[in-house]
Design an enzyme around this catalytic site. Structure first.
Site, PDB file in Angstrom:
ATOM      1  N   ASP A  90      -4.606  -7.830  10.624  1.00  0.00           N
ATOM      2  CA  ASP A  90      -3.744  -6.871  11.319  1.00  0.00           C
ATOM      3  C   ASP A  90      -4.014  -5.498  10.722  1.00  0.00           C
ATOM      4  OD1 ASP A  90      -1.511  -5.735  12.694  1.00  0.00           O
ATOM      5  OD2 ASP A  90      -0.440  -7.643  12.535  1.00  0.00           O
ATOM      6  N   ASP A 141      -2.315  -2.379  15.388  1.00  0.00           N
ATOM      7  CA  ASP A 141      -0.897  -2.041  15.521  1.00  0.00           C
ATOM      8  C   ASP A 141      -0.698  -0.721  16.282  1.00  0.00           C
ATOM      9  OD1 ASP A 141       1.785  -2.908  14.443  1.00  0.00           O
ATOM     10  OD2 ASP A 141       1.752  -0.893  13.591  1.00  0.00           O
ATOM     11  N   GLU A 174      -2.329  -3.744  20.107  1.00  0.00           N
ATOM     12  CA  GLU A 174      -0.908  -3.768  20.469  1.00  0.00           C
ATOM     13  C   GLU A 174      -0.669  -2.498  21.283  1.00  0.00           C
ATOM     14  OE1 GLU A 174       3.616  -3.877  18.698  1.00  0.00           O
ATOM     15  OE2 GLU A 174       2.133  -2.570  17.824  1.00  0.00           O
ATOM     16  N   HIS A 200       6.479 -11.666  16.167  1.00  0.00           N
ATOM     17  CA  HIS A 200       7.405 -11.373  15.063  1.00  0.00           C
ATOM     18  C   HIS A 200       8.336 -10.195  15.366  1.00  0.00           C
ATOM     19  CE1 HIS A 200       4.215  -8.529  14.887  1.00  0.00           C
ATOM     20  NE2 HIS A 200       4.874  -7.815  13.999  1.00  0.00           N
ATOM     21  N   ASP A 201       8.259  -9.646  16.574  1.00  0.00           N
ATOM     22  CA  ASP A 201       9.080  -8.480  16.918  1.00  0.00           C
ATOM     23  C   ASP A 201      10.164  -8.784  17.948  1.00  0.00           C
ATOM     24  OD1 ASP A 201       7.752  -6.657  15.274  1.00  0.00           O
ATOM     25  OD2 ASP A 201       6.226  -6.228  16.794  1.00  0.00           O
TER      26      ASP A 201
HETATM   27  C1  NOJ Z   1       4.442  -3.064  15.635  1.00  0.00           C
HETATM   28  C2  NOJ Z   1       4.577  -4.235  14.733  1.00  0.00           C
HETATM   29  O1  NOJ Z   1       4.368  -5.411  15.454  1.00  0.00           O
HETATM   30  C3  NOJ Z   1       5.948  -4.146  14.127  1.00  0.00           C
HETATM   31  O2  NOJ Z   1       6.298  -5.310  13.422  1.00  0.00           O
HETATM   32  C4  NOJ Z   1       5.992  -2.936  13.250  1.00  0.00           C
HETATM   33  O3  NOJ Z   1       7.297  -2.780  12.742  1.00  0.00           O
HETATM   34  C5  NOJ Z   1       5.604  -1.680  14.014  1.00  0.00           C
HETATM   35  N1  NOJ Z   1       4.458  -1.873  14.849  1.00  0.00           N
HETATM   36  C6  NOJ Z   1       5.287  -0.560  13.068  1.00  0.00           C
HETATM   37  O4  NOJ Z   1       4.101  -0.851  12.374  1.00  0.00           O
END
Ligand code: NOJ
Length: 508
Positions: A99, A202, A257, A319-320
């Site tokens: 990541d 990310d 992402e 995970h979000d």
């Molecule tokens: C996206 C990530 O998936 C998340 O977990 C993170 O808090 C934010 N980007 C900031 O890096």
């Protein structure tokens, strides 16, 4: 049976390392814990693992605040542990995706420590510094994620504000500075040289901000709104990153992402086959469990990505966000049906650790909340054994276990051939065994209300997928032999024309 690069037909399994497996008993998962569980992942059949950040970090955002891009945080192990994990994963036929967090570093990163030390420090321009507005307030009205206050923090030492789209501990890097670009390219090379097979990138659609840093409408602009960014400049940065990745042998992959809630916009970040190899497409993740809504999302994805020959990805949990079982009413029947859909749609499949166990989000009591973004529930530890502490022997895990942890543990579900864990394994095997499910075209079929039906065809190979989104039985006119049923009935026999409540099937 592969057509094109490995990642097109891949099932990628996301590991949130804090919560996967703990080898040293400190209550936090680690790289060695992952290595020890590779046999299990190979048994499941996944082609690759994507490991959320394990780099040096003060953990203000649990690793998405990186203080050294080229080292492992001691909490997770060492570079030697990482090398051992990669070589053993490769020996199991499992690729490794790491990541990469290019938009921001930690405020403890040496670059930022230097940058904030004085206005004329050579690294000053590596981050985004601005004078206060005439009233002394922040330079614009942008809002940072999680705390939902200003995206700017005033720094007493030098009398300027710095930009952070996330926490104040996550200052945004200045991707207009060529030295930053070079330094970040070096971090990619560092991991590529260590043998990684790719990167999840990310918030990559936001790495370059609009040049005028102007106010945006409403102020309360969420991450998904591109008005704060400079898309043409982002595309240029992505082309350079693509060139770098493609200069390495072995089809190294980038998956962005791209947190933009329009599939048409997501498609842009694939460029002309010269930017991201893959991108997440979040609108489907946010769709409710509803046949019409999913039909629409699949149609949009096929049309918009098809327009630019971009290869789709499908993901239901990460995970979000609350786990999809939890979002879909905490129903195992729906979770099973969703798995059939997820693994048969056209594109690369992304699984999130624990969905194969049918896990729900943990209920996290107020005194155990640790994430400022409210995402603890989906990050609960994986239960490995039936009995507490479920394979987490040592300190209490950093978060509480999910509900019914013993019944949904790997040990319990492995012993039950009818379990959702075995269903995931069958589905992954079914995808691997069928050219149609891998690269075949997808055609949506007519179906009764509440049922989603599609066909996947490649040459002589064809599969029909039927998903009953309702809690009622549904009859549908479809023929074929039941390859997989989400409830395990009638497999190997001709389809009866009747779907049980919440049932999904693959017919061949
Ligand atoms: C996206 C990530 O998936 C998340 O977990 C993170 O808090 C934010 N980007 C900031 O890096």
């Amino acid at each position: 049976m592969t057509n094109g690069p490995w990642w097109k037909n891949a099932v990628v399994y996301q590991i949130y390392p804090r919560s996967f497996a703990d080898s040293n008993g400190d209550g936090v998962g680690d790289l060695e814990g992952i290595r020890q569980r590779l046999d299990h992942l190979a048994w499941l059949g996944v082609d690759a693992i994507w490991i959320s950040p394990f780099f040096k970090s003060p953990m203000a955002d649990f690793g998405y605040d990186v203080s050294d891009y080229c080292d492992v945080d001691p909490l997770f192990g060492t570079l030697d542990d990482f090398d051992a994990l990669v070589s053993e994963a490769h020996a199991h036929g499992i690729k490794v995706i790491v990541d990469w967090v290019p938009n921001h570093s930690s405020d403890q990163h040496a670059w930022f420590v230097e940058s904030r030390s004085s206005r004329d420090n050579p690294k000053r321009d590596w981050y985004i510094w601005r004078d206060p507005a005439p009233d002394g307030g922040p330079p614009n009205n942008w809002i940072g994620a999680f705390l939902e206050g200003s995206a700017w923090t005033f720094d007493e030492t030098t009398g300027q504000y710095y930009l952070h789209l996330f926490l104040p501990e996550q200052p945004d890097l200045n991707w207009r500075n060529p030295d930053v670009i070079e330094a970040m390219h070096d971090t990619l090379r560092f991991w590529l040289d260590r043998g990684v097979d790719g990167f999840r990138m990310d918030v990559v659609m936001g790495i370059v901000k609009r040049a005028d840093l102007a106010d945006v409408e409403g102020g309360l602009v969420q991450m998904a709104d591109e008005s704060r960014y400079d898309p043409p400049a982002v595309h240029e940065r992505l082309r350079a990153i693509r060139t770098l990745l493609d200069s390495y042998p072995g089809d190294r992959v980038s998956v962005g992402e791209v947190f933009v809630l329009s599939t048409a916009r997501v498609a842009e970040y694939y460029g002309n086959n010269d930017e991201l190899h893959l991108s997440f497409n979040f609108p489907p993740l946010f769709a409710p469990w509803d046949a019409d809504k999913w039909r629409h999302r699949i149609e949009r994805t096929e049309t918009e990505l098809g327009r630019v020959s971009a290869w789709p990805t499908w993901v239901l949990s990460n995970h979000d966000n609350a786990r999809h079982r939890t979002r879909y009413g905490s129903s195992e029947g729906r979770a099973r049906a969703a798995a059939v859909m997820l693994l048969t749609l056209r594109g690369t499949t992304f699984l999130y650790e624990g969905e194969e166990l049918g896990l729900d989000d943990a209920i996290v009591p107020a005194e155990r909340v640790v994430d400022p973004g409210g995402r603890d529930g989906c990050r609960a530890p994986i239960p490995w054994t039936a009995d507490a502490p479920h394979g987490w022997n040592g300190a209490e895990p950093w978060l509480p276990f999910p509900p019914a942890a013993g019944d949904r543990s790997v040990e319990t579900l492995l012993a039950d051939e009818a379990s959702i864990l075995h269903l995931y394994r069958h589905l992954i095997a079914a995808k691997h065994a069928s050219a149609a499910l891998q690269t075949g075209d997808l055609t949506l079929l007519a179906a009764p209300d509440g049922v989603l039906a599609y066909e996947r065809v490649l040459d002589e190979d064809a599969r029909t997928v039927l998903v009953n989104f309702t809690g009622e039985p549904q009859s549908i006119d479809a023929q074929g032999i039941v390859d997989v049923s989400s409830i395990g009935t009638g497999e190997g026999e001709p389809f009866s024309g009747l779907l049980a409540p919440d049932e999904a099937v693959i017919l061949s």
